[in-house]
Design an enzyme around this catalytic site. Structure first.
Site, mmCIF file in Angstrom:
data_model
loop_
_atom_site.group_PDB
_atom_site.id
_atom_site.type_symbol
_atom_site.label_atom_id
_atom_site.label_comp_id
_atom_site.label_asym_id
_atom_site.label_seq_id
_atom_site.Cartn_x
_atom_site.Cartn_y
_atom_site.Cartn_z
ATOM 1 N N LYS A 110 0.825 -1.209 0.000
ATOM 2 C CA LYS A 110 0.000 0.000 0.000
ATOM 3 C C LYS A 110 0.865 1.267 0.000
ATOM 4 C CE LYS A 110 -4.052 -2.253 0.952
ATOM 5 N NZ LYS A 110 -3.644 -3.663 0.947
HETATM 6 C C1 PLP Z 1 -4.230 -4.780 0.355
HETATM 7 C C2 PLP Z 1 -3.429 -6.005 0.260
HETATM 8 C C3 PLP Z 1 -3.710 -6.990 -0.711
HETATM 9 C C4 PLP Z 1 -4.894 -6.906 -1.637
HETATM 10 O O1 PLP Z 1 -4.762 -5.893 -2.616
HETATM 11 P P1 PLP Z 1 -6.050 -5.391 -3.415
HETATM 12 O O2 PLP Z 1 -5.582 -4.204 -4.182
HETATM 13 O O3 PLP Z 1 -7.059 -5.021 -2.365
HETATM 14 O O4 PLP Z 1 -6.506 -6.504 -4.271
HETATM 15 C C5 PLP Z 1 -2.876 -8.099 -0.764
HETATM 16 N N1 PLP Z 1 -1.841 -8.254 0.097
HETATM 17 C C6 PLP Z 1 -1.555 -7.332 1.042
HETATM 18 C C7 PLP Z 1 -0.422 -7.581 1.970
HETATM 19 C C8 PLP Z 1 -2.325 -6.180 1.151
HETATM 20 O O5 PLP Z 1 -2.029 -5.274 2.107
#
Ligand code: PLP
Length: 492
Positions: A110
Protein backbone atom coordinates in the site's frame (compact mmCIF):
# COMPACT_ATOMS: atom_id res chain seq x y z
CA UNK A 1 -8.88 13.77 -19.49
CA UNK A 2 -12.29 12.94 -18.04
CA UNK A 3 -12.97 10.16 -15.57
CA UNK A 4 -16.40 8.56 -15.69
CA UNK A 5 -18.42 7.19 -12.82
CA UNK A 6 -18.83 3.47 -13.43
CA UNK A 7 -22.59 3.81 -12.91
CA UNK A 8 -23.57 6.76 -15.10
CA UNK A 9 -21.97 8.81 -17.89
CA UNK A 10 -23.58 11.88 -16.35
CA UNK A 11 -21.03 11.98 -13.56
CA UNK A 12 -17.58 12.88 -14.85
CA UNK A 13 -14.64 14.57 -13.18
CA UNK A 14 -11.16 15.77 -14.03
CA UNK A 15 -8.19 14.29 -12.18
CA UNK A 16 -8.20 16.82 -9.34
CA UNK A 17 -11.85 16.37 -8.45
CA UNK A 18 -11.72 12.57 -8.91
CA UNK A 19 -8.79 12.34 -6.49
CA UNK A 20 -10.29 14.71 -3.97
CA UNK A 21 -13.76 13.16 -3.78
CA UNK A 22 -12.77 9.49 -4.15
CA UNK A 23 -16.30 8.30 -4.91
CA UNK A 24 -18.71 9.66 -7.57
CA UNK A 25 -22.02 11.11 -6.31
CA UNK A 26 -23.96 8.06 -7.57
CA UNK A 27 -21.71 5.69 -5.62
CA UNK A 28 -19.73 4.69 -8.72
CA UNK A 29 -15.94 4.76 -9.06
CA UNK A 30 -14.15 7.24 -11.32
CA UNK A 31 -12.56 5.38 -14.21
CA UNK A 32 -10.64 6.43 -17.33
CA UNK A 33 -12.00 5.03 -20.60
CA UNK A 34 -9.71 6.53 -23.24
CA UNK A 35 -6.69 4.24 -22.98
CA UNK A 36 -5.64 5.24 -26.51
CA UNK A 37 -4.42 8.57 -25.16
CA UNK A 38 -2.50 6.76 -22.41
CA UNK A 39 -0.35 4.57 -24.71
CA UNK A 40 3.16 4.18 -23.40
CA UNK A 41 6.27 4.11 -25.62
CA UNK A 42 7.94 0.89 -24.46
CA UNK A 43 11.34 1.75 -25.97
CA UNK A 44 11.35 4.91 -23.91
CA UNK A 45 10.22 3.10 -20.74
CA UNK A 46 13.31 0.91 -20.92
CA UNK A 47 15.58 3.96 -20.68
CA UNK A 48 14.02 5.47 -17.54
CA UNK A 49 15.18 5.03 -13.97
CA UNK A 50 12.56 3.95 -11.43
CA UNK A 51 11.44 7.40 -10.15
CA UNK A 52 11.22 8.71 -13.73
CA UNK A 53 9.29 5.66 -14.81
CA UNK A 54 6.77 5.97 -11.97
CA UNK A 55 6.34 9.67 -12.82
CA UNK A 56 5.84 8.88 -16.50
CA UNK A 57 3.05 6.37 -15.85
CA UNK A 58 1.27 8.50 -13.22
CA UNK A 59 1.37 11.43 -15.67
CA UNK A 60 -0.14 9.29 -18.47
CA UNK A 61 -3.10 8.37 -16.25
CA UNK A 62 -3.57 11.77 -14.58
CA UNK A 63 -2.38 14.23 -17.27
CA UNK A 64 -4.47 17.23 -16.28
CA UNK A 65 -2.51 17.68 -13.06
CA UNK A 66 0.27 18.97 -15.33
CA UNK A 67 3.45 17.29 -16.54
CA UNK A 68 5.87 19.46 -14.62
CA UNK A 69 3.98 19.01 -11.34
CA UNK A 70 3.66 15.23 -11.64
CA UNK A 71 7.26 14.75 -12.70
CA UNK A 72 8.45 16.68 -9.66
CA UNK A 73 5.96 15.31 -7.15
CA UNK A 74 6.24 11.57 -7.83
CA UNK A 75 10.03 11.21 -7.41
CA UNK A 76 9.82 13.40 -4.28
CA UNK A 77 7.17 11.10 -2.83
CA UNK A 78 9.54 8.12 -2.88
CA UNK A 79 12.89 9.78 -2.20
CA UNK A 80 14.32 8.66 1.14
CA UNK A 81 11.15 6.77 2.08
CA UNK A 82 11.80 3.51 0.27
CA UNK A 83 14.72 1.23 1.04
CA UNK A 84 16.17 1.57 -2.46
CA UNK A 85 16.05 4.16 -5.25
CA UNK A 86 14.76 1.25 -7.29
CA UNK A 87 11.46 1.58 -5.28
CA UNK A 88 10.19 -1.93 -6.13
CA UNK A 89 13.10 -4.40 -6.63
CA UNK A 90 12.62 -7.45 -8.86
CA UNK A 91 14.25 -10.65 -7.57
CA UNK A 92 14.65 -13.92 -9.45
CA UNK A 93 13.49 -16.85 -7.30
CA UNK A 94 13.77 -20.24 -9.02
CA UNK A 95 12.18 -19.85 -12.45
CA UNK A 96 9.93 -17.00 -11.32
CA UNK A 97 10.37 -13.33 -10.53
CA UNK A 98 9.23 -11.73 -7.31
CA UNK A 99 8.37 -8.04 -7.46
CA UNK A 100 9.00 -6.70 -3.95
CA UNK A 101 6.37 -4.03 -3.37
CA UNK A 102 6.97 -3.91 0.39
CA UNK A 103 10.19 -1.89 0.63
CA UNK A 104 8.39 1.29 1.75
CA UNK A 105 7.93 2.95 5.15
CA UNK A 106 5.31 0.49 6.52
CA UNK A 107 6.46 -2.74 4.81
CA UNK A 108 3.25 -3.30 2.81
CA UNK A 109 2.55 -2.69 -0.88
CA UNK A 110 0.00 0.00 0.00
CA UNK A 111 2.99 2.32 0.54
CA UNK A 112 3.63 2.53 -3.20
CA UNK A 113 0.32 4.31 -3.78
CA UNK A 114 -0.16 5.98 -0.40
CA UNK A 115 3.19 7.78 -0.62
CA UNK A 116 1.95 9.57 -3.73
CA UNK A 117 -1.77 10.05 -2.94
CA UNK A 118 -1.35 12.75 -0.22
CA UNK A 119 0.72 14.85 -2.61
CA UNK A 120 -1.96 14.47 -5.28
CA UNK A 121 -4.57 15.54 -2.72
CA UNK A 122 -2.51 18.65 -1.86
CA UNK A 123 -2.06 19.48 -5.54
CA UNK A 124 -5.77 18.96 -6.22
CA UNK A 125 -6.66 21.31 -3.36
CA UNK A 126 -4.34 23.95 -4.79
CA UNK A 127 -5.60 23.55 -8.36
CA UNK A 128 -9.25 23.71 -7.31
CA UNK A 129 -8.60 26.63 -4.94
CA UNK A 130 -9.97 24.77 -1.94
CA UNK A 131 -9.30 26.33 1.42
CA UNK A 132 -11.22 23.93 3.68
CA UNK A 133 -9.15 21.25 5.37
CA UNK A 134 -9.45 17.77 3.86
CA UNK A 135 -10.37 15.17 6.47
CA UNK A 136 -9.52 11.63 5.43
CA UNK A 137 -11.54 8.85 7.07
CA UNK A 138 -10.25 5.34 6.48
CA UNK A 139 -11.37 1.90 7.59
CA UNK A 140 -8.61 -0.68 7.61
CA UNK A 141 -8.12 -4.38 8.07
CA UNK A 142 -4.50 -3.56 8.96
CA UNK A 143 -2.24 -2.46 6.12
CA UNK A 144 -4.09 0.45 4.49
CA UNK A 145 -4.48 2.30 7.78
CA UNK A 146 -0.81 2.40 8.63
CA UNK A 147 0.28 3.27 5.10
CA UNK A 148 -2.33 6.06 4.91
CA UNK A 149 -1.30 7.45 8.32
CA UNK A 150 2.34 7.50 7.26
CA UNK A 151 1.48 9.06 3.88
CA UNK A 152 -0.73 11.84 5.25
CA UNK A 153 1.34 12.53 8.36
CA UNK A 154 1.82 16.32 8.68
CA UNK A 155 0.69 16.99 5.10
CA UNK A 156 -0.57 20.61 5.30
CA UNK A 157 -4.33 21.07 4.94
CA UNK A 158 -5.13 17.43 5.77
CA UNK A 159 -6.21 15.44 8.83
CA UNK A 160 -6.66 11.70 8.97
CA UNK A 161 -8.63 9.32 11.20
CA UNK A 162 -8.16 5.57 10.85
CA UNK A 163 -10.63 3.02 12.21
CA UNK A 164 -9.65 -0.61 12.67
CA UNK A 165 -11.61 -3.59 14.06
CA UNK A 166 -10.76 -4.23 17.71
CA UNK A 167 -9.05 -7.62 17.89
CA UNK A 168 -9.13 -7.86 14.09
CA UNK A 169 -5.54 -6.85 13.35
CA UNK A 170 -2.24 -8.47 14.34
CA UNK A 171 -0.29 -7.19 17.35
CA UNK A 172 2.34 -5.81 14.98
CA UNK A 173 -0.24 -3.98 12.88
CA UNK A 174 -1.88 -2.58 16.00
CA UNK A 175 1.46 -1.34 17.35
CA UNK A 176 2.29 0.19 13.96
CA UNK A 177 -0.88 2.29 14.08
CA UNK A 178 -0.95 3.06 17.81
CA UNK A 179 2.58 4.52 17.70
CA UNK A 180 2.03 6.64 14.57
CA UNK A 181 3.73 10.03 14.69
CA UNK A 182 2.31 13.30 13.35
CA UNK A 183 0.15 16.21 14.50
CA UNK A 184 -2.81 15.55 12.16
CA UNK A 185 -3.39 11.82 12.77
CA UNK A 186 -5.81 9.82 14.96
CA UNK A 187 -6.37 6.09 15.34
CA UNK A 188 -9.42 4.43 16.87
CA UNK A 189 -10.51 0.82 17.34
CA UNK A 190 -14.12 -0.14 16.58
CA UNK A 191 -15.99 -2.83 18.51
CA UNK A 192 -16.81 -5.10 15.58
CA UNK A 193 -15.20 -6.60 12.50
CA UNK A 194 -13.72 -4.93 9.41
CA UNK A 195 -17.08 -4.76 7.63
CA UNK A 196 -18.53 -2.89 10.63
CA UNK A 197 -15.69 -0.35 10.49
CA UNK A 198 -15.98 0.00 6.70
CA UNK A 199 -19.78 0.34 6.82
CA UNK A 200 -19.44 2.93 9.58
CA UNK A 201 -17.13 5.04 7.42
CA UNK A 202 -19.38 4.69 4.35
CA UNK A 203 -22.40 5.76 6.44
CA UNK A 204 -20.57 8.90 7.53
CA UNK A 205 -19.80 9.77 3.89
CA UNK A 206 -23.41 9.19 2.90
CA UNK A 207 -24.81 11.19 5.83
CA UNK A 208 -26.05 14.63 4.66
CA UNK A 209 -26.11 15.89 8.21
CA UNK A 210 -22.43 14.94 8.60
CA UNK A 211 -21.61 16.73 5.36
CA UNK A 212 -23.31 19.94 6.51
CA UNK A 213 -21.58 19.67 9.84
CA UNK A 214 -18.20 19.30 8.10
CA UNK A 215 -18.89 22.32 5.90
CA UNK A 216 -19.70 24.47 8.93
CA UNK A 217 -16.43 23.35 10.50
CA UNK A 218 -14.49 24.27 7.35
CA UNK A 219 -13.79 20.64 6.46
CA UNK A 220 -14.29 18.31 3.52
CA UNK A 221 -14.47 14.58 4.04
CA UNK A 222 -12.49 12.30 1.71
CA UNK A 223 -11.24 8.74 1.40
CA UNK A 224 -7.89 7.01 1.03
CA UNK A 225 -9.33 3.58 0.24
CA UNK A 226 -8.43 1.86 -3.02
CA UNK A 227 -11.51 3.21 -4.76
CA UNK A 228 -9.50 6.42 -5.23
CA UNK A 229 -8.14 6.69 -8.78
CA UNK A 230 -5.09 8.41 -7.31
CA UNK A 231 -4.09 5.07 -5.83
CA UNK A 232 -4.39 3.06 -9.03
CA UNK A 233 -2.09 5.33 -11.03
CA UNK A 234 1.17 4.63 -9.13
CA UNK A 235 0.25 0.94 -9.00
CA UNK A 236 0.15 0.64 -12.78
CA UNK A 237 3.74 1.92 -12.80
CA UNK A 238 5.35 -1.08 -11.11
CA UNK A 239 4.10 -3.47 -13.77
CA UNK A 240 6.13 -1.47 -16.30
CA UNK A 241 9.05 -1.35 -13.88
CA UNK A 242 9.08 -5.15 -13.52
CA UNK A 243 9.01 -5.54 -17.28
CA UNK A 244 11.84 -3.07 -17.73
CA UNK A 245 13.91 -5.05 -15.22
CA UNK A 246 13.31 -8.34 -17.02
CA UNK A 247 14.46 -6.85 -20.31
CA UNK A 248 17.53 -5.36 -18.60
CA UNK A 249 18.31 -8.71 -16.94
CA UNK A 250 18.24 -10.33 -20.38
CA UNK A 251 15.33 -12.58 -19.34
CA UNK A 252 13.00 -11.36 -22.11
CA UNK A 253 13.16 -9.35 -25.30
CA UNK A 254 11.15 -6.14 -25.53
CA UNK A 255 7.74 -7.14 -26.90
CA UNK A 256 7.63 -10.61 -25.34
CA UNK A 257 4.62 -11.22 -23.09
CA UNK A 258 4.90 -11.70 -19.33
CA UNK A 259 2.33 -13.04 -16.81
CA UNK A 260 1.68 -11.37 -13.48
CA UNK A 261 0.33 -13.23 -10.43
CA UNK A 262 -1.42 -10.96 -7.93
CA UNK A 263 -2.57 -11.69 -4.33
CA UNK A 264 -6.01 -10.12 -4.60
CA UNK A 265 -8.55 -8.64 -2.19
CA UNK A 266 -10.30 -5.48 -3.36
CA UNK A 267 -9.14 -6.03 -6.97
CA UNK A 268 -7.15 -2.76 -6.94
CA UNK A 269 -3.66 -4.13 -7.45
CA UNK A 270 -4.64 -6.48 -10.29
CA UNK A 271 -6.82 -3.83 -11.95
CA UNK A 272 -3.72 -1.63 -12.15
CA UNK A 273 -2.17 -4.50 -14.15
CA UNK A 274 -5.14 -4.37 -16.53
CA UNK A 275 -4.56 -0.62 -16.88
CA UNK A 276 -0.90 -1.34 -17.74
CA UNK A 277 -1.97 -3.89 -20.37
CA UNK A 278 -4.35 -1.40 -21.95
CA UNK A 279 -1.58 1.20 -21.94
CA UNK A 280 0.60 -1.06 -24.08
CA UNK A 281 2.50 -3.35 -21.69
CA UNK A 282 2.86 -6.86 -23.21
CA UNK A 283 0.88 -8.73 -20.54
CA UNK A 284 -0.04 -12.37 -21.13
CA UNK A 285 -2.27 -13.41 -18.25
CA UNK A 286 -3.11 -11.61 -15.04
CA UNK A 287 -3.39 -14.36 -12.45
CA UNK A 288 -5.95 -13.49 -9.77
CA UNK A 289 -4.96 -15.34 -6.57
CA UNK A 290 -7.33 -15.63 -3.62
CA UNK A 291 -7.39 -17.32 -0.22
CA UNK A 292 -10.37 -19.32 1.09
CA UNK A 293 -12.52 -16.25 0.44
CA UNK A 294 -12.50 -17.31 -3.20
CA UNK A 295 -15.41 -15.33 -4.60
CA UNK A 296 -13.20 -13.94 -7.40
CA UNK A 297 -11.92 -17.38 -8.45
CA UNK A 298 -15.50 -18.46 -9.03
CA UNK A 299 -16.38 -15.21 -10.79
CA UNK A 300 -13.50 -15.42 -13.25
CA UNK A 301 -14.15 -19.09 -13.95
CA UNK A 302 -17.95 -18.88 -14.27
CA UNK A 303 -19.08 -15.24 -14.59
CA UNK A 304 -21.20 -15.56 -11.44
CA UNK A 305 -20.38 -13.27 -8.51
CA UNK A 306 -21.90 -14.64 -5.33
CA UNK A 307 -21.05 -13.06 -2.00
CA UNK A 308 -23.60 -15.21 -0.11
CA UNK A 309 -20.99 -17.50 1.40
CA UNK A 310 -19.22 -17.92 4.71
CA UNK A 311 -16.53 -15.37 5.51
CA UNK A 312 -13.20 -16.90 6.57
CA UNK A 313 -10.51 -15.28 8.70
CA UNK A 314 -7.29 -16.48 7.11
CA UNK A 315 -3.52 -16.12 7.48
CA UNK A 316 -3.65 -13.58 4.63
CA UNK A 317 -6.06 -11.12 6.27
CA UNK A 318 -5.63 -8.32 3.73
CA UNK A 319 -7.35 -10.59 1.20
CA UNK A 320 -10.27 -11.53 3.47
CA UNK A 321 -12.83 -9.73 1.36
CA UNK A 322 -16.12 -10.83 -0.19
CA UNK A 323 -17.04 -7.61 -1.99
CA UNK A 324 -14.14 -6.53 -4.20
CA UNK A 325 -14.87 -2.85 -4.80
CA UNK A 326 -12.68 -2.29 -7.83
CA UNK A 327 -14.27 -5.08 -9.85
CA UNK A 328 -17.00 -2.73 -11.03
CA UNK A 329 -14.36 -0.69 -12.83
CA UNK A 330 -13.37 -3.83 -14.71
CA UNK A 331 -16.98 -4.60 -15.66
CA UNK A 332 -17.12 -1.22 -17.40
CA UNK A 333 -13.73 -1.64 -19.10
CA UNK A 334 -14.58 -5.16 -20.30
CA UNK A 335 -17.48 -3.83 -22.32
CA UNK A 336 -20.27 -3.26 -19.82
CA UNK A 337 -22.45 -0.18 -20.25
CA UNK A 338 -22.96 2.29 -17.39
CA UNK A 339 -26.53 1.01 -17.06
CA UNK A 340 -25.34 -2.59 -16.87
CA UNK A 341 -22.77 -1.85 -14.14
CA UNK A 342 -25.39 0.08 -12.19
CA UNK A 343 -27.80 -2.84 -12.51
CA UNK A 344 -25.23 -5.49 -11.50
CA UNK A 345 -24.13 -3.47 -8.47
CA UNK A 346 -27.76 -3.12 -7.45
CA UNK A 347 -28.23 -6.90 -7.72
CA UNK A 348 -25.11 -7.44 -5.65
CA UNK A 349 -26.39 -5.13 -2.95
CA UNK A 350 -29.98 -6.41 -2.89
CA UNK A 351 -29.59 -10.10 -3.73
CA UNK A 352 -25.92 -10.74 -3.04
CA UNK A 353 -25.39 -12.31 -6.46
CA UNK A 354 -25.16 -11.37 -10.14
CA UNK A 355 -24.22 -13.00 -13.42
CA UNK A 356 -22.08 -11.07 -15.91
CA UNK A 357 -23.13 -11.25 -19.57
CA UNK A 358 -21.35 -13.92 -21.64
CA UNK A 359 -19.24 -11.45 -23.65
CA UNK A 360 -17.81 -9.89 -20.48
CA UNK A 361 -16.96 -13.31 -19.06
CA UNK A 362 -15.26 -14.26 -22.34
CA UNK A 363 -13.27 -11.03 -22.47
CA UNK A 364 -12.24 -11.56 -18.84
CA UNK A 365 -11.17 -15.15 -19.40
CA UNK A 366 -9.00 -14.07 -22.33
CA UNK A 367 -6.86 -11.98 -19.99
CA UNK A 368 -7.29 -13.46 -16.50
CA UNK A 369 -6.62 -16.79 -14.86
CA UNK A 370 -7.76 -17.45 -11.30
CA UNK A 371 -7.13 -19.82 -8.43
CA UNK A 372 -7.08 -19.99 -4.66
CA UNK A 373 -5.12 -21.61 -1.83
CA UNK A 374 -6.09 -22.44 1.76
CA UNK A 375 -3.99 -21.67 4.85
CA UNK A 376 -2.45 -25.11 5.17
CA UNK A 377 -1.26 -25.07 1.56
CA UNK A 378 0.07 -21.55 2.06
CA UNK A 379 2.13 -22.69 5.04
CA UNK A 380 3.55 -25.58 3.02
CA UNK A 381 4.38 -23.18 0.21
CA UNK A 382 6.25 -20.80 2.53
CA UNK A 383 8.25 -23.77 3.90
CA UNK A 384 8.96 -25.18 0.45
CA UNK A 385 10.13 -21.90 -1.10
CA UNK A 386 12.35 -21.26 1.91
CA UNK A 387 13.81 -24.77 1.71
CA UNK A 388 14.40 -24.74 -2.04
CA UNK A 389 15.29 -21.12 -2.73
CA UNK A 390 16.14 -19.56 0.66
CA UNK A 391 13.55 -16.88 -0.07
CA UNK A 392 10.97 -15.88 2.55
CA UNK A 393 7.40 -15.30 1.34
CA UNK A 394 4.72 -13.63 3.43
CA UNK A 395 1.35 -15.48 3.47
CA UNK A 396 -0.26 -13.17 0.86
CA UNK A 397 2.57 -13.57 -1.58
CA UNK A 398 2.61 -17.32 -0.91
CA UNK A 399 -1.02 -17.55 -2.08
CA UNK A 400 0.00 -16.07 -5.43
CA UNK A 401 3.09 -18.29 -5.66
CA UNK A 402 1.02 -21.43 -5.09
CA UNK A 403 -1.72 -20.44 -7.53
CA UNK A 404 0.92 -19.67 -10.18
CA UNK A 405 2.25 -23.22 -9.87
CA UNK A 406 -1.24 -24.73 -10.03
CA UNK A 407 -2.14 -22.79 -13.17
CA UNK A 408 1.16 -23.61 -14.87
CA UNK A 409 0.46 -27.29 -14.19
CA UNK A 410 -3.12 -27.07 -15.51
CA UNK A 411 -2.49 -25.03 -18.65
CA UNK A 412 1.12 -25.80 -19.53
CA UNK A 413 1.58 -22.04 -20.01
CA UNK A 414 5.33 -21.43 -19.79
CA UNK A 415 5.25 -17.66 -20.09
CA UNK A 416 7.66 -16.06 -17.62
CA UNK A 417 5.76 -14.99 -14.54
CA UNK A 418 6.19 -12.16 -12.07
CA UNK A 419 4.71 -12.82 -8.62
CA UNK A 420 3.74 -9.56 -6.93
CA UNK A 421 4.88 -9.59 -3.31
CA UNK A 422 2.59 -7.44 -1.21
CA UNK A 423 4.03 -7.60 2.31
CA UNK A 424 7.27 -8.14 4.20
CA UNK A 425 7.31 -11.62 5.78
CA UNK A 426 8.00 -9.85 9.09
CA UNK A 427 4.60 -8.18 9.05
CA UNK A 428 3.19 -11.66 9.47
CA UNK A 429 6.22 -13.07 11.25
CA UNK A 430 4.22 -15.30 13.56
CA UNK A 431 2.70 -17.38 10.76
CA UNK A 432 5.83 -17.35 8.63
CA UNK A 433 7.94 -18.65 11.53
CA UNK A 434 5.34 -21.30 12.27
CA UNK A 435 5.50 -22.38 8.62
CA UNK A 436 9.26 -22.84 8.42
CA UNK A 437 10.02 -24.09 11.93
CA UNK A 438 6.77 -24.87 13.80
CA UNK A 439 7.84 -22.47 16.57
CA UNK A 440 5.07 -20.40 18.14
CA UNK A 441 6.43 -17.70 20.48
CA UNK A 442 4.02 -15.62 22.57
CA UNK A 443 4.02 -12.46 20.44
CA UNK A 444 4.59 -11.28 16.89
CA UNK A 445 7.55 -9.25 18.16
CA UNK A 446 9.34 -12.32 19.50
CA UNK A 447 8.53 -14.14 16.27
CA UNK A 448 10.32 -11.42 14.28
CA UNK A 449 13.51 -11.87 16.28
CA UNK A 450 13.47 -15.67 16.14
CA UNK A 451 12.69 -15.61 12.41
CA UNK A 452 15.56 -13.25 11.72
CA UNK A 453 18.01 -15.34 13.80
CA UNK A 454 16.89 -18.45 11.96
CA UNK A 455 16.98 -17.11 8.40
CA UNK A 456 19.47 -14.24 8.47
CA UNK A 457 16.91 -12.08 6.61
CA UNK A 458 17.08 -8.61 8.21
CA UNK A 459 14.02 -7.12 9.97
CA UNK A 460 12.91 -3.87 8.28
CA UNK A 461 13.87 -0.91 10.51
CA UNK A 462 10.29 0.38 10.81
CA UNK A 463 9.19 -2.95 12.32
CA UNK A 464 12.29 -3.53 14.45
CA UNK A 465 11.88 -0.18 16.25
CA UNK A 466 8.18 -0.72 17.10
CA UNK A 467 8.75 -2.39 20.43
CA UNK A 468 10.60 0.64 21.77
CA UNK A 469 7.91 3.17 20.81
CA UNK A 470 5.20 4.37 23.20
CA UNK A 471 1.60 3.91 22.00
CA UNK A 472 -0.10 7.30 21.48
CA UNK A 473 -3.62 6.09 20.64
CA UNK A 474 -5.82 3.79 22.70
CA UNK A 475 -9.33 5.02 21.75
CA UNK A 476 -12.03 2.43 21.13
CA UNK A 477 -15.66 3.13 20.20
CA UNK A 478 -18.85 1.25 19.49
CA UNK A 479 -19.68 1.07 15.77
CA UNK A 480 -22.68 3.34 16.36
CA UNK A 481 -20.40 5.99 17.87
CA UNK A 482 -18.06 6.54 14.93
CA UNK A 483 -19.66 9.77 13.69
CA UNK A 484 -19.70 11.20 17.21
CA UNK A 485 -16.02 10.33 17.50
CA UNK A 486 -15.19 12.00 14.19
CA UNK A 487 -16.99 15.17 15.26
CA UNK A 488 -15.23 15.18 18.60
CA UNK A 489 -11.78 14.82 17.01
CA UNK A 490 -12.27 17.27 14.15
CA UNK A 491 -14.25 20.05 15.79
CA UNK A 492 -12.80 23.51 16.35
C1 PLP B 1 -4.23 -4.78 0.35
C2 PLP B 1 -3.43 -6.00 0.26
C3 PLP B 1 -3.71 -6.99 -0.71
C4 PLP B 1 -4.89 -6.91 -1.64
O1 PLP B 1 -4.76 -5.89 -2.62
P1 PLP B 1 -6.05 -5.39 -3.42
O2 PLP B 1 -5.58 -4.20 -4.18
O3 PLP B 1 -7.06 -5.02 -2.36
O4 PLP B 1 -6.51 -6.50 -4.27
C5 PLP B 1 -2.88 -8.10 -0.76
N1 PLP B 1 -1.84 -8.25 0.10
C6 PLP B 1 -1.55 -7.33 1.04
C7 PLP B 1 -0.42 -7.58 1.97
C8 PLP B 1 -2.33 -6.18 1.15
O5 PLP B 1 -2.03 -5.27 2.11
Amino acid sequence: MEFYSTRSEKHTAGAARAVLTGLAPDGGLYTPLDFGSMRVDMDRVLTLDAPELFAEIVYKILPDFGEEEIKRLVPEAYAGKFQTRDITPLVKVGDRFVLELFRGPTSAFKDVALSVLPRLVSLARKQLGISEETAILTATSGDTGKAALEGFRDVPGTRIIVFYPEGGVSDIQKAQMATQKGGNVRVCAVKGNFDDAQTGVKLIYADDEAEHWAKREGLRLSSANSINIGRLAPQAAYYFKAYRDMVRMGEIKNGETVNFAVPTGNFGNILAGEFARRMGLPVGKLICASNANNVLTEFIQTGVYDRRRPFFRTASPSMDILVSSNLERYLLLAGGSFELVDELMRELRDKGIYRAPERITEEMQKHFDAGWADDLTVKQTIAEVWREHKYLLDPHTAVAWKVTGDIKAQTGDNTKTVVLSTASPYKFGFDVLDAISAQRPATGFEAMVVLSDLTGVPIPANLAELKELQPRFTDCVDKTQMLAYVKEVLKG
